[in-house]
Scaffold this active site. Sequence first.
Site, PDB file in Angstrom:
ATOM      1  CB  ILE A 158      -1.045   0.041   1.147  1.00 21.60           C
ATOM      2  CG1 ILE A 158      -0.384  -0.219   2.490  1.00 21.60           C
ATOM      3  CG2 ILE A 158      -2.174  -0.928   0.896  1.00 21.60           C
ATOM      4  CD1 ILE A 158      -1.378  -0.084   3.650  1.00 21.60           C
ATOM      5  CE  LYS A 159       3.647   6.717   2.713  1.00 17.53           C
ATOM      6  NZ  LYS A 159       4.502   6.954   3.869  1.00 17.53           N
TER       7      LYS A 159
ATOM      8  N   GLY B  12       7.880   3.787   0.913  1.00 19.96           N
ATOM      9  CA  GLY B  12       8.633   4.945   1.392  1.00 19.96           C
ATOM     10  C   GLY B  12      10.092   4.826   0.990  1.00 19.96           C
ATOM     11  CB  ALA B  13      13.001   7.009   1.625  1.00 19.39           C
ATOM     12  CD  GLU B  14      14.686   3.381   7.354  1.00 16.95           C
ATOM     13  OE1 GLU B  14      14.017   4.352   7.748  1.00 16.95           O
ATOM     14  OE2 GLU B  14      15.459   2.758   8.070  1.00 16.95           O
ATOM     15  CB  ALA B  15       9.890   0.712   5.537  1.00 19.11           C
TER      16      ALA B  15
ATOM     17  CB  ILE C 208       3.263   0.268   4.299  1.00 17.77           C
ATOM     18  CG1 ILE C 208       4.197   1.331   4.883  1.00 17.77           C
ATOM     19  CG2 ILE C 208       2.130  -0.075   5.261  1.00 17.77           C
ATOM     20  CD1 ILE C 208       4.786   0.983   6.210  1.00 17.77           C
TER      21      ILE C 208
ATOM     22  CG  ASP D  77       7.577  11.851   9.423  1.00 16.61           C
ATOM     23  OD1 ASP D  77       7.467  13.034   9.055  1.00 16.61           O
ATOM     24  OD2 ASP D  77       7.357  10.884   8.681  1.00 16.61           O
TER      25      ASP D  77
END
Lengths: 327, 225
Positions: free
Chosen positions: B18-19, B21-24, B26, B131
Amino acid sequence: MFLLGIESTAHTFGVGIVDEKLNILANVNSTYIPPKGKGIHPREAAIHHSENAAEVINEALKLANVRMKDLSAIAIALGPGLGPCLRTGATIARFLSLQFQLSLVPVNHAVAHLEIARYACNEEDPLIVYIAGGNTIITTFVEGRYRIFGETQDIALGNAVDYFGRMIGVEYPELINVEKLAMEGKQLLDLPLVVKGQDVSYSGLITSALKLIKEGYRVEDVALSFIEYAYSMLCETIERAIAYTNKKSILLTGGTSRSIILKEKLEKLAQGQNVSFKVVPREYAGDNGGMIALTGMLAFMHKVTIDPIRSYVKPMWRLDQVDIPWR
Amino acid sequence: MEIGSSRYTLEIIKDKLIKKGAEAEIWQGRWFDLQAIFKVRVPKLWRHPILDSKIRSIRTIKEAKIMYYSLEENVRVPYLYDVDLENSTIIMEYVDGTILKEIFPKKHKEFSFEIGRILSKLHSINIVHGDVTLSNFIMLNDGKICTIDFGLSEFSNRVEDKGIDIHLFLRNIESSFSSLSKESFEYFMKGYSIFMKNHGEILNKLKEIRRRGRYIAERRRVKIF
């Protein structure tokens, strides 16, 4: 219309000449190389600049086939940089401006590194990574200025690698030679990885790496670890910046962009993030007069000039303090 | 229950990204009978493999720890189901609700107060979120606010780090709902003073942070102080 730009913020005295179509007709540079094992001494570098200025200017004029009276303006990098070096260049620029009745254009050295990379790589709106001896900045253009997405909280990446190199006794250019050692390293040792949000910090890394040397670890292994940690910190913040800003390309500029290992890492990073990756051409990587002339012309065409009597040098002139009317 | 998912893979299904990100990444899926979120720290090819696995496992442990401590202090965060270190994955509750960013103007005073209260609690046990944006708070169906994404969180007792957290909140409000920023901040501070006895010290730090060079542009746009 021709413009002559002067760079003298640190170890390089450089002169560039551009025409109104932004063709760089000359880019002549003379770099002060410190004695073995030493860093740049600001006064020694300034003396080098004053001794070599006339010759560099003459050579640039000859190369571009331009006479002083053909010029419309003189551009000068007023900062950021080392005080004595900046003052030497500024004095020469003020003299030329007054003597030949030419407009004087103030240029921010950091902006020049960004503009030359955009110009040479033909990139409209990239995420720019500017790494050099004095700066480690991740930036994009937003609402009239270059905004700093992330930066170093203490010393610059180039400075860190050079200093580490000198401490373990490698020769100039330290960056290339430290990386050569690193490629022979086999074992990755433990070092601190300091990423604070979008910022990085290198001072603790150097101290820890030098401690490992004292403890008797192989120089090649320490170099490998130092380089891996230093570059990983930077890559992480770049990756965050790409995810956050949604830019479609990464553009690498500044003297440290000559790094072979970092380029490899960034290529992989760009591939993973599905963005393009370009590096400023070698001749415009380190400090050079061409980039000051180019940026000076862009500024001059947008009526940015300064009265010589008010053209103070600004050793701490931050990138995000400069308005960019040409974008 | 043992850590590591290999022995009950049949009951665990990670099926929808679903997402990213830069690091992980989801992922959404199922953990036994429950809807679950899988936060996976993916390997980075640009990192030395040893450094890469070290970083991923340290950060996975830290994030899980911070979430656990928050739950212990009654701060509503997604419940932890499992930590799979081998795959640097945290498996947690799927939180159903509305992202605060979408409904903030409706009740901006209440929401600001509640975010202030949450940060106050976290800061009082020396956790900084790192964040703080309206996208990282979810209003649950029972009306409670759930805090998510502790990926940039730290254990810290530094006034600076806490000040940065508040700065992040302010900057986020200013960029998304600038006309509400003054009132929101007022109510935020009311909530923030509940558990933080030294909130005055943090507020001074915040002023200093906002005077720093890199934030000049923001300071010109909005006057909070």
